[in-house]
Every structure is written in C-alpha cells, then in structure tokens.
Design a protein around this motif. Structure first.
Motif, PDB file in Angstrom:
ATOM      1  N   TYR A 121       2.495  -3.338  -2.628  1.00  0.00           N
ATOM      2  CA  TYR A 121       2.360  -1.989  -2.044  1.00  0.00           C
ATOM      3  C   TYR A 121       3.291  -0.852  -2.490  1.00  0.00           C
ATOM      4  O   TYR A 121       3.967  -0.083  -2.097  1.00  0.00           O
ATOM      5  N   THR A 154       0.065  -7.041   2.109  1.00  0.00           N
ATOM      6  CA  THR A 154      -1.163  -6.942   2.829  1.00  0.00           C
ATOM      7  C   THR A 154      -1.144  -8.069   3.898  1.00  0.00           C
ATOM      8  O   THR A 154      -0.843  -9.305   3.629  1.00  0.00           O
ATOM      9  N   HIS A 668      -2.454  -1.230  -1.934  1.00  0.00           N
ATOM     10  CA  HIS A 668      -3.450  -1.854  -1.216  1.00  0.00           C
ATOM     11  C   HIS A 668      -4.801  -1.783  -1.170  1.00  0.00           C
ATOM     12  O   HIS A 668      -5.605  -1.815  -0.223  1.00  0.00           O
ATOM     13  N   GLU A 671      -7.202  -4.221   1.265  1.00  0.00           N
ATOM     14  CA  GLU A 671      -6.412  -4.504   2.243  1.00  0.00           C
ATOM     15  C   GLU A 671      -7.391  -4.931   3.519  1.00  0.00           C
ATOM     16  O   GLU A 671      -6.786  -5.510   4.477  1.00  0.00           O
TER      17      GLU A 671
END
Ligand code: FEO
Ligand code: CA
Ligand code: CA
Length: 717
Positions: A121, A154, A668, A671
C-alpha cells in the motif's frame, strides 16, 4: 486507503467518532476564544513582525503559463493511462528486494523476509536527491532516494490475503507466522533510484535502502515524552515505542527530513468488552471512545491473537495487568503522531513528534520557512467531522538549518516545542486558529475533559479541539502550500455523514448522487478549501472553496459549483501536492463514488488565489447557506493527467528538482477481489502491474511509477 467495499467488516478510513457538540456552543465560546487566540503562542510573531505580505512568497518557481497536455479521458481500463507524449513505467512494487541478497519476489504468497522488501500500500512519497558521489543534493536530477509510506494491506476477514499462499486465516486465533508477515509489510521504506538517461530503476543493493516496520524502535519526543499515558511494558518511563503504523500522507521539512502521518492506527487494536470497568473510570475511557475504540472493539487483523509474546500482546489495548507497566493498555497512545525520519541515515532512530498532536494524521505541509519567523505546518485529521490543525514552532527559523550537520537535531529544535491550533471557519469568509494549550483557559478549565498538562493536550488532541469549538470538516486529507503566494490548500475528501442539519459555510453541500443505480448521500464528492494569511503564524485567516469536486453532468446550482467538464471532473480529492519546479498543483483521488464511470485519477491545476470567485448561496429546502467559491474551472486551469488501474487509489507524488520526472504511487489495485479467489487470476479485479509487464505472478501489487515526457521536457507544461 479506500474502504468502500461492503465485504469488509469495518470502514477503516472512514471513522466517525466525533460526537462532540461543538457547533452548538460555537457562539458562546467566540468572545473568550478570540481574546485567547490573539494572546496565543503565535501572536508574538504576528504582532511583532514587520509588514509580512511578501513573506510567504516563494523562491525559484518557473512560471507555468498553461497545462501543455491533452486531457486523459475517464476510463475503467486496468492500466495506467497518461497523456500522449508521456511514458509511465513501474519502478518499485510490493515485495521488491531492498538488499542484493534478497531473492526476487515470486508474488504467489510464499515470499518471506518483508523486512528486506518493499512494503504494501504505497502512499505518500518524497524525493531526496543524491549527487554522483552519494551526498545529499537538492539539485541533482538523475539519482536520489524515494522515501515512502506503506499504509496498509489488501484485507478481508482479518487476513492480508494476497501475501499469503492460500489467502491466510480468517478466524481467531491467527497463526503467528501470518501475523509476523503482516507486521512487516506496514511502515515506511527508503529506496535508491537512478536513471541512465534512458530509464529509471531502483537499486536493490543500495546501502541507503531501509525498511521501517511496526516493530522498529522509535523514540518519543515533545510534550508527551515520559507521560504517564505512554507508559507500557516495553517502555516503563514512556519515552520509547515500537514502530509506525497506517502511514498515509508525507511531507518534507525545511531542514531536509521526511515526515509521515499515522492515520487509521486505532483499528489495529483489540479492546476487551470489560475494559471500561477494568480502567475504573480513568479519563482514558472517554479518550478511547473519542478515538474510535469502544470496549469490545475487534481489531482489523487479530494481531493480538498470535500468542503470549509482546509482539502480539501489544495489540491488546486492554488493562489486563497490575499496572500500565505490566501490560499494553497505553500502546494505542504511542500511535497517532507525525513521525520524522532522516532518509539519508539508515542507522538513525525515528522520532515521534508529539507536539504536532495525536489524531488520524494525513500529512503535514510546511509554509515556506522565513528567517527569524516560526516554522509553521498545516495538518488534517482524516475522519468524518474532524478538524484542520496548525503547528507553530517556538524556535525561529535560522536559514543555516536548511542544510544542517545533524538533520534530526534540527527536527528537535523546531518540532519539539511550539503551539498547536485548530481551525474555526466563519460564514463571512474569515477564520480563527484556536490555541490548544494549557495557556488557553478554555482547555485548562475544561469541564468536557480533564487536561492536566501539555502532554494531555498532545495525546488527547481531538478532545482539546472539541473543547475549543473547532469546525467539523468533511474529512480533512492532504494539505499543500502554494509556493507562489503561500496559500494553504486542504482536501476534504467526502463526508457521508454531512446532513442538511449540519451544513455550514465551509462544508456547504449535501446532495444525492447515483452510483450504478444506488443513491449516495452527504457530501459525496468532496471539496478543497483554501486559506490565506499575511503571516503563517497569524491567529486569523481568510478562506474560500478552491474547488468543488463533482461529476460533470451534475446540477450547476447545487453540486457542480466549479463548472467541471468531462476533461476535469473528479470525486474525492485526497492527495494534493504543489510542484516546486512548476508551481502546478497535483490533485489525486481516492474515490468510491465515481468508480462506476472511471478509475481514480491524477489532475494538474493552475490555481488562482483566494477570493478570485465570489459568494454563493445554496438552498437546502428552506435552509440557506452562503459559501465562498473560487473562480470557475476550465480545462485551461484544471485537467486530468492520469487514470489508474482498477480498484486503485492514486496516492503520493513527488518529482526531481528539474520537474522532468515525477514519481506517483498507485495503491491497492484489485482491492475488491474476493479472498476466496486469491488463486484464480481470472477473477482478480486487477492484474496490474503484472499486466504492464512488471514482475512475476498475476497478483496485483501496490507500486511506484515514474512518468517522463518523451521529449525530455518538464512534466505537465
Ligand atoms: Fe490514508 Fe486519508 O487517506
Ligand atoms: Ca454518480
Ligand atoms: Ca490519503
């Protein structure tokens, strides 16, 4: 991070724990506060300074006359799209090795050793230049360090599923081995990058490369150092702590260090259902509720369930031992700060700068430092109904500190002693900075919360800002200072909790928006507020709304107040960074509202100045709200530059000093993939950056990209 996915059991970036009633007693406080604010720590400079109209004006910004690129169309393609004539390349993704001996990332969930790999991230990012001999340089353009945040991972049902082979364990207790991996993918990294004139790449064997994780020792600085509220089994004297967590926005200090904001840290802690009783009505119970951790709260990843070792036990924030020295009841109080790191010295210890307050910090952006004046930083607390803050240092800026021998000692000088303020916006387009210190009788004599010391203000900052009656904003995210005129821009990303009853002049919109046939309400798309001050340390300011984010076809009398078109419409501004090279304002989105029509994006703006528009009255039924709107936008002043891959948020951005390369973080992608599909690439929401030719495997990865102009020119011009 975006957390609009319904499958998640909590909205970790969308906290809503401000139940203070401050707007109701707003007017009662105003007489007392205006006097206090004028007498506050900032006032010496404000009153004693010479005529300072020019003080915030920048140094060398090459004037940019226009946005010299064709706008990128909205798209839902699973790729990074940039304008014609530009190239985007991935250079640093989750799991990439940070030592010469770390094996290549297999990207199948079996990789280990994340203490020597890029974290997950990617978020805020800052450039720190190196010259040919490896010394710090503010002018060299082909070699440097990228320091960045690794905010989160995630996740679904406790596990960080893409980093475990079969998606990991979604019931408690969780296996220690999975937790160990997750503890190491959060934090910060420093990675060296360079170009040979043709292509940029990271250098895995660079001696500068560094990972900071949730386990890295840090020291506590500022008023909370040694406080009873920071006493833990790990640090019985309350001066040390471990790690940094959920790091979101970043900043660069005037003395050349990296700073990082700890944002949604509270969700990582477990609290026992009987913890309020165990604490025997300690005032911390009120603070824990205010900071989003009610008794019985489950933690995001169940890290507390890994075993009896402190590594896991520290995530249980309950009072379970004989005293605070025997447990981790105060561990949560060691997070929520601005953290400072010297990116050039991998052996230096991180410092938590508690004088800048404890909140859901996004970033901190510094006003241009002026000799003999305090150093000033602006900050947002990202949750619904939270506040905008300003820190004013006690020490006055010495230009010799721009290149100090000891960068963290300079940080001690400017960031450990000073005064914190929270913003109140008034309907007439002015505002006040309300002092948060024991010198303010509203705080010292508060019946709302017991403040006994400056440490209490530093640790329980949100309660101090409640007490003085700061204005509840629509989720304050990044701030940026316009190098041309010193004006401060702060993104207010959106607020699903804004209602007709709570609209005010600075947060004036409540409306419905359709997303894939479903109605969304509140301030769905967010806005960007702009503040000007003669002197950054002044106790008052003037403001307007620089930009109302909107879909192009929305009602221009109620929603699309900035006249956006298909070339520049957007939802949920989050990242906001001014280019020092060009003066362009880069705006990034973290959007869960417009994603039925487009992926998240990066836009470039040529901003004007506060007051370049006018007053505007909005009707909500029979309720009338007057706001102050900046000049209407056109594609000549605001244009879409990039659209990211599916599921991704566009996070940090930084540049080489000449503005010919920009580095952008893509967080992400994919995600919204289901954990049960972790080994079925055909069901991934995104396969970026593998589908762009980067690295092994198919699992999506957060990554840094570099963007250059094919003719070698300056980006965006
Ligand atoms: Fe991590 Fe406020 O975004
Ligand atoms: Ca819509
Ligand atoms: Ca953010």
């Amino acid at each position: 991070m975006t957390t609009n996915t319904p499958r998640q059991n909590a909205h970790f970036n969308d906290e809503d724990s401000n139940t203070s009633a401050n707007p109701a007693f707003d007017s009662v406080l105003s007489a007392r506060l205006s006097r206090r604010s004028l007498l506050g720590g900032a006032s010496a400079a404000a009153l004693g300074g010479t005529a300072l109209t020019g003080c915030a004006t920048s140094g060398p910004v090459a004037p940019v006359s226009g946005l010299g690129f064709k706008p990128v169309a909205k798209t839902m393609a699973d790729q990074v799209t940039v304008p014609e004539g530009y190239t985007a390349r991935v250079i640093y993704a989750l799991g990439d090795p940070l030592t010469g001996s770390t094996p290549a990332f297999k990207n199948d969930g079996t990789d280990a050793d994340f203490g020597n790999r890029a974290g997950d991230y990617h978020d805020g990012i800052e450039w720190f230049g190196l010259d040919a001999s490896g010394k710090p340089s503010d002018s060299f353009n082909s070699r440097g360090l990228l320091a960045m945040n690794h905010e989160a991972t995630t996740d679904e049902k406790l596990s960080s599923f893409f980093i475990h082979a079969n998606g990991g364990t979604s019931v408690l207790p969780r296996p220690a081995a999975e937790i160990d991996k997750e503890l190491m993918i959060h934090g910060l990294s420093v990675v060296e990058v360079q170009t040979d004139g043709k292509a940029w790449a990271n250098k895995p064997a660079s001696a500068f490369n560094r990972r900071v994780t949730t386990m890295t020792p840090v020291t506590v600085h500022g008023p909370a150092r040694g406080s009873e509220h920071l006493v833990t089994k790990y640090s019985p004297d309350g001066t040390q702590a471990r790690g940094t967590l959920n790091n979101c926005g970043t900043g660069r200090t005037p003395w050349g260090t990296f700073i990082s904001g700890e944002e949604n840290w509270f969700g990582y802690f477990f609290r026992d259902a009987k913890d309020d009783d165990a604490r025997k009505k300690d005032k911390q119970v009120q603070a824990l509720n205010r900071y989003g951790r009610k008794a019985g709260a489950a933690s995001r990843h169940g890290w507390e369930s890994g075993g009896a070792a402190d590594t896991y036990a520290r995530w249980n924030n309950s009072a379970v031992g004989a005293s605070a020295k025997d447990d981790f009841r105060n561990e949560m109080n060691t997070f929520g700060y601005i953290v400072e790191l010297d990116p050039y010295d991998k052996n230096s210890t991180l410092r938590k700068r508690t004088a800048l307050g404890r909140m859901g910090h996004e970033n901190a952006t510094f006003a241009r430092a002026v000799a003999g004046q305090p150093v000033v930083a602006y900050m947002g607390d990202d949750a619904r109904g939270e506040y905008i803050y300003k820190f004013v240092s006690s020490a006055k800026w010495d230009p010799a500190d721009a290149n100090p021998a000891n960068r963290l000692a300079a940080g001690d000088k400017y960031l450990d002693k000073g005064t914190l303020f929270a913003a109140r916006f008034k309907g007439d387009g002015t505002g006040e900075w309300l002092e948060l210190s024991m010198d303010n009788p509203v705080i010292a004599n508060s019946s709302y919360f017991e403040f006994k010391s400056e440490a209490d203000v530093a640790v329980f900052t949100r309660l101090a800002a409640d007490a003085v009656g700061a204005t509840k904003m629509d989720r304050p995210e990044w701030g940026g200072v316009n190098p041309k005129n010193g004006e401060v821009y702060i993104t207010l990303t959106n607020n699903s909790a804004r209602t007709v009853a709570t609209v005010d002049s600075a947060n004036p919109r409540v409306y419905a928006d359709m997303k894939a046939g479903k109605e969304q309400k509140g301030n769905v798309h967010g806005h960007i507020v702009r503040m000007s001050q003669k002197n950054p340390a002044d106790a008052s300011f003037q403001w307007d709304i620089y930009l109302f984010a909107s879909e192009a076809d929305a009602d221009k009398s109620k929603v699309n107040l900035s006249s956006l078109t298909d070339d520049n419409d957007l939802s949920s501004p989050d990242g906001l960074v001014f280019s020092k090279a060009t003066g362009l304002c880069w705006i990034q989105t973290d959007d869960g509202a417009y994603t039925d029509k487009t992926n998240c994006m990066l836009l470039a703006a040529l901003p004007g100045q506060r007051g370049d528009g006018g007053a505007r009255t909005l009707m909500h039924g029979d309720k009338q709200v007057t706001t102050h709107v900046g000049k209407a936008q056109t594609p000549a002043t605001l244009k879409r530059f990039l659209v990211g891959p599916k599921g991704a948020e566009i996070t940090g951005i930084t540049e080489t000093p000449d503005g010919r390369a920009i580095f952008v973080n893509i967080q992400h992608a994919g995600e919204n993939t289901k954990m049960s599909d972790v080994n079925d690439p055909s069901k991934y929401e995104s396969r970026w950056p593998a589908n762009a030719g980067y690295g092994a495997g198919q699992r999506p990865r957060s990554a840094t990209i570099v963007i250059t102009k094919n003719d070698g020119g300056v980006i965006g011009t």
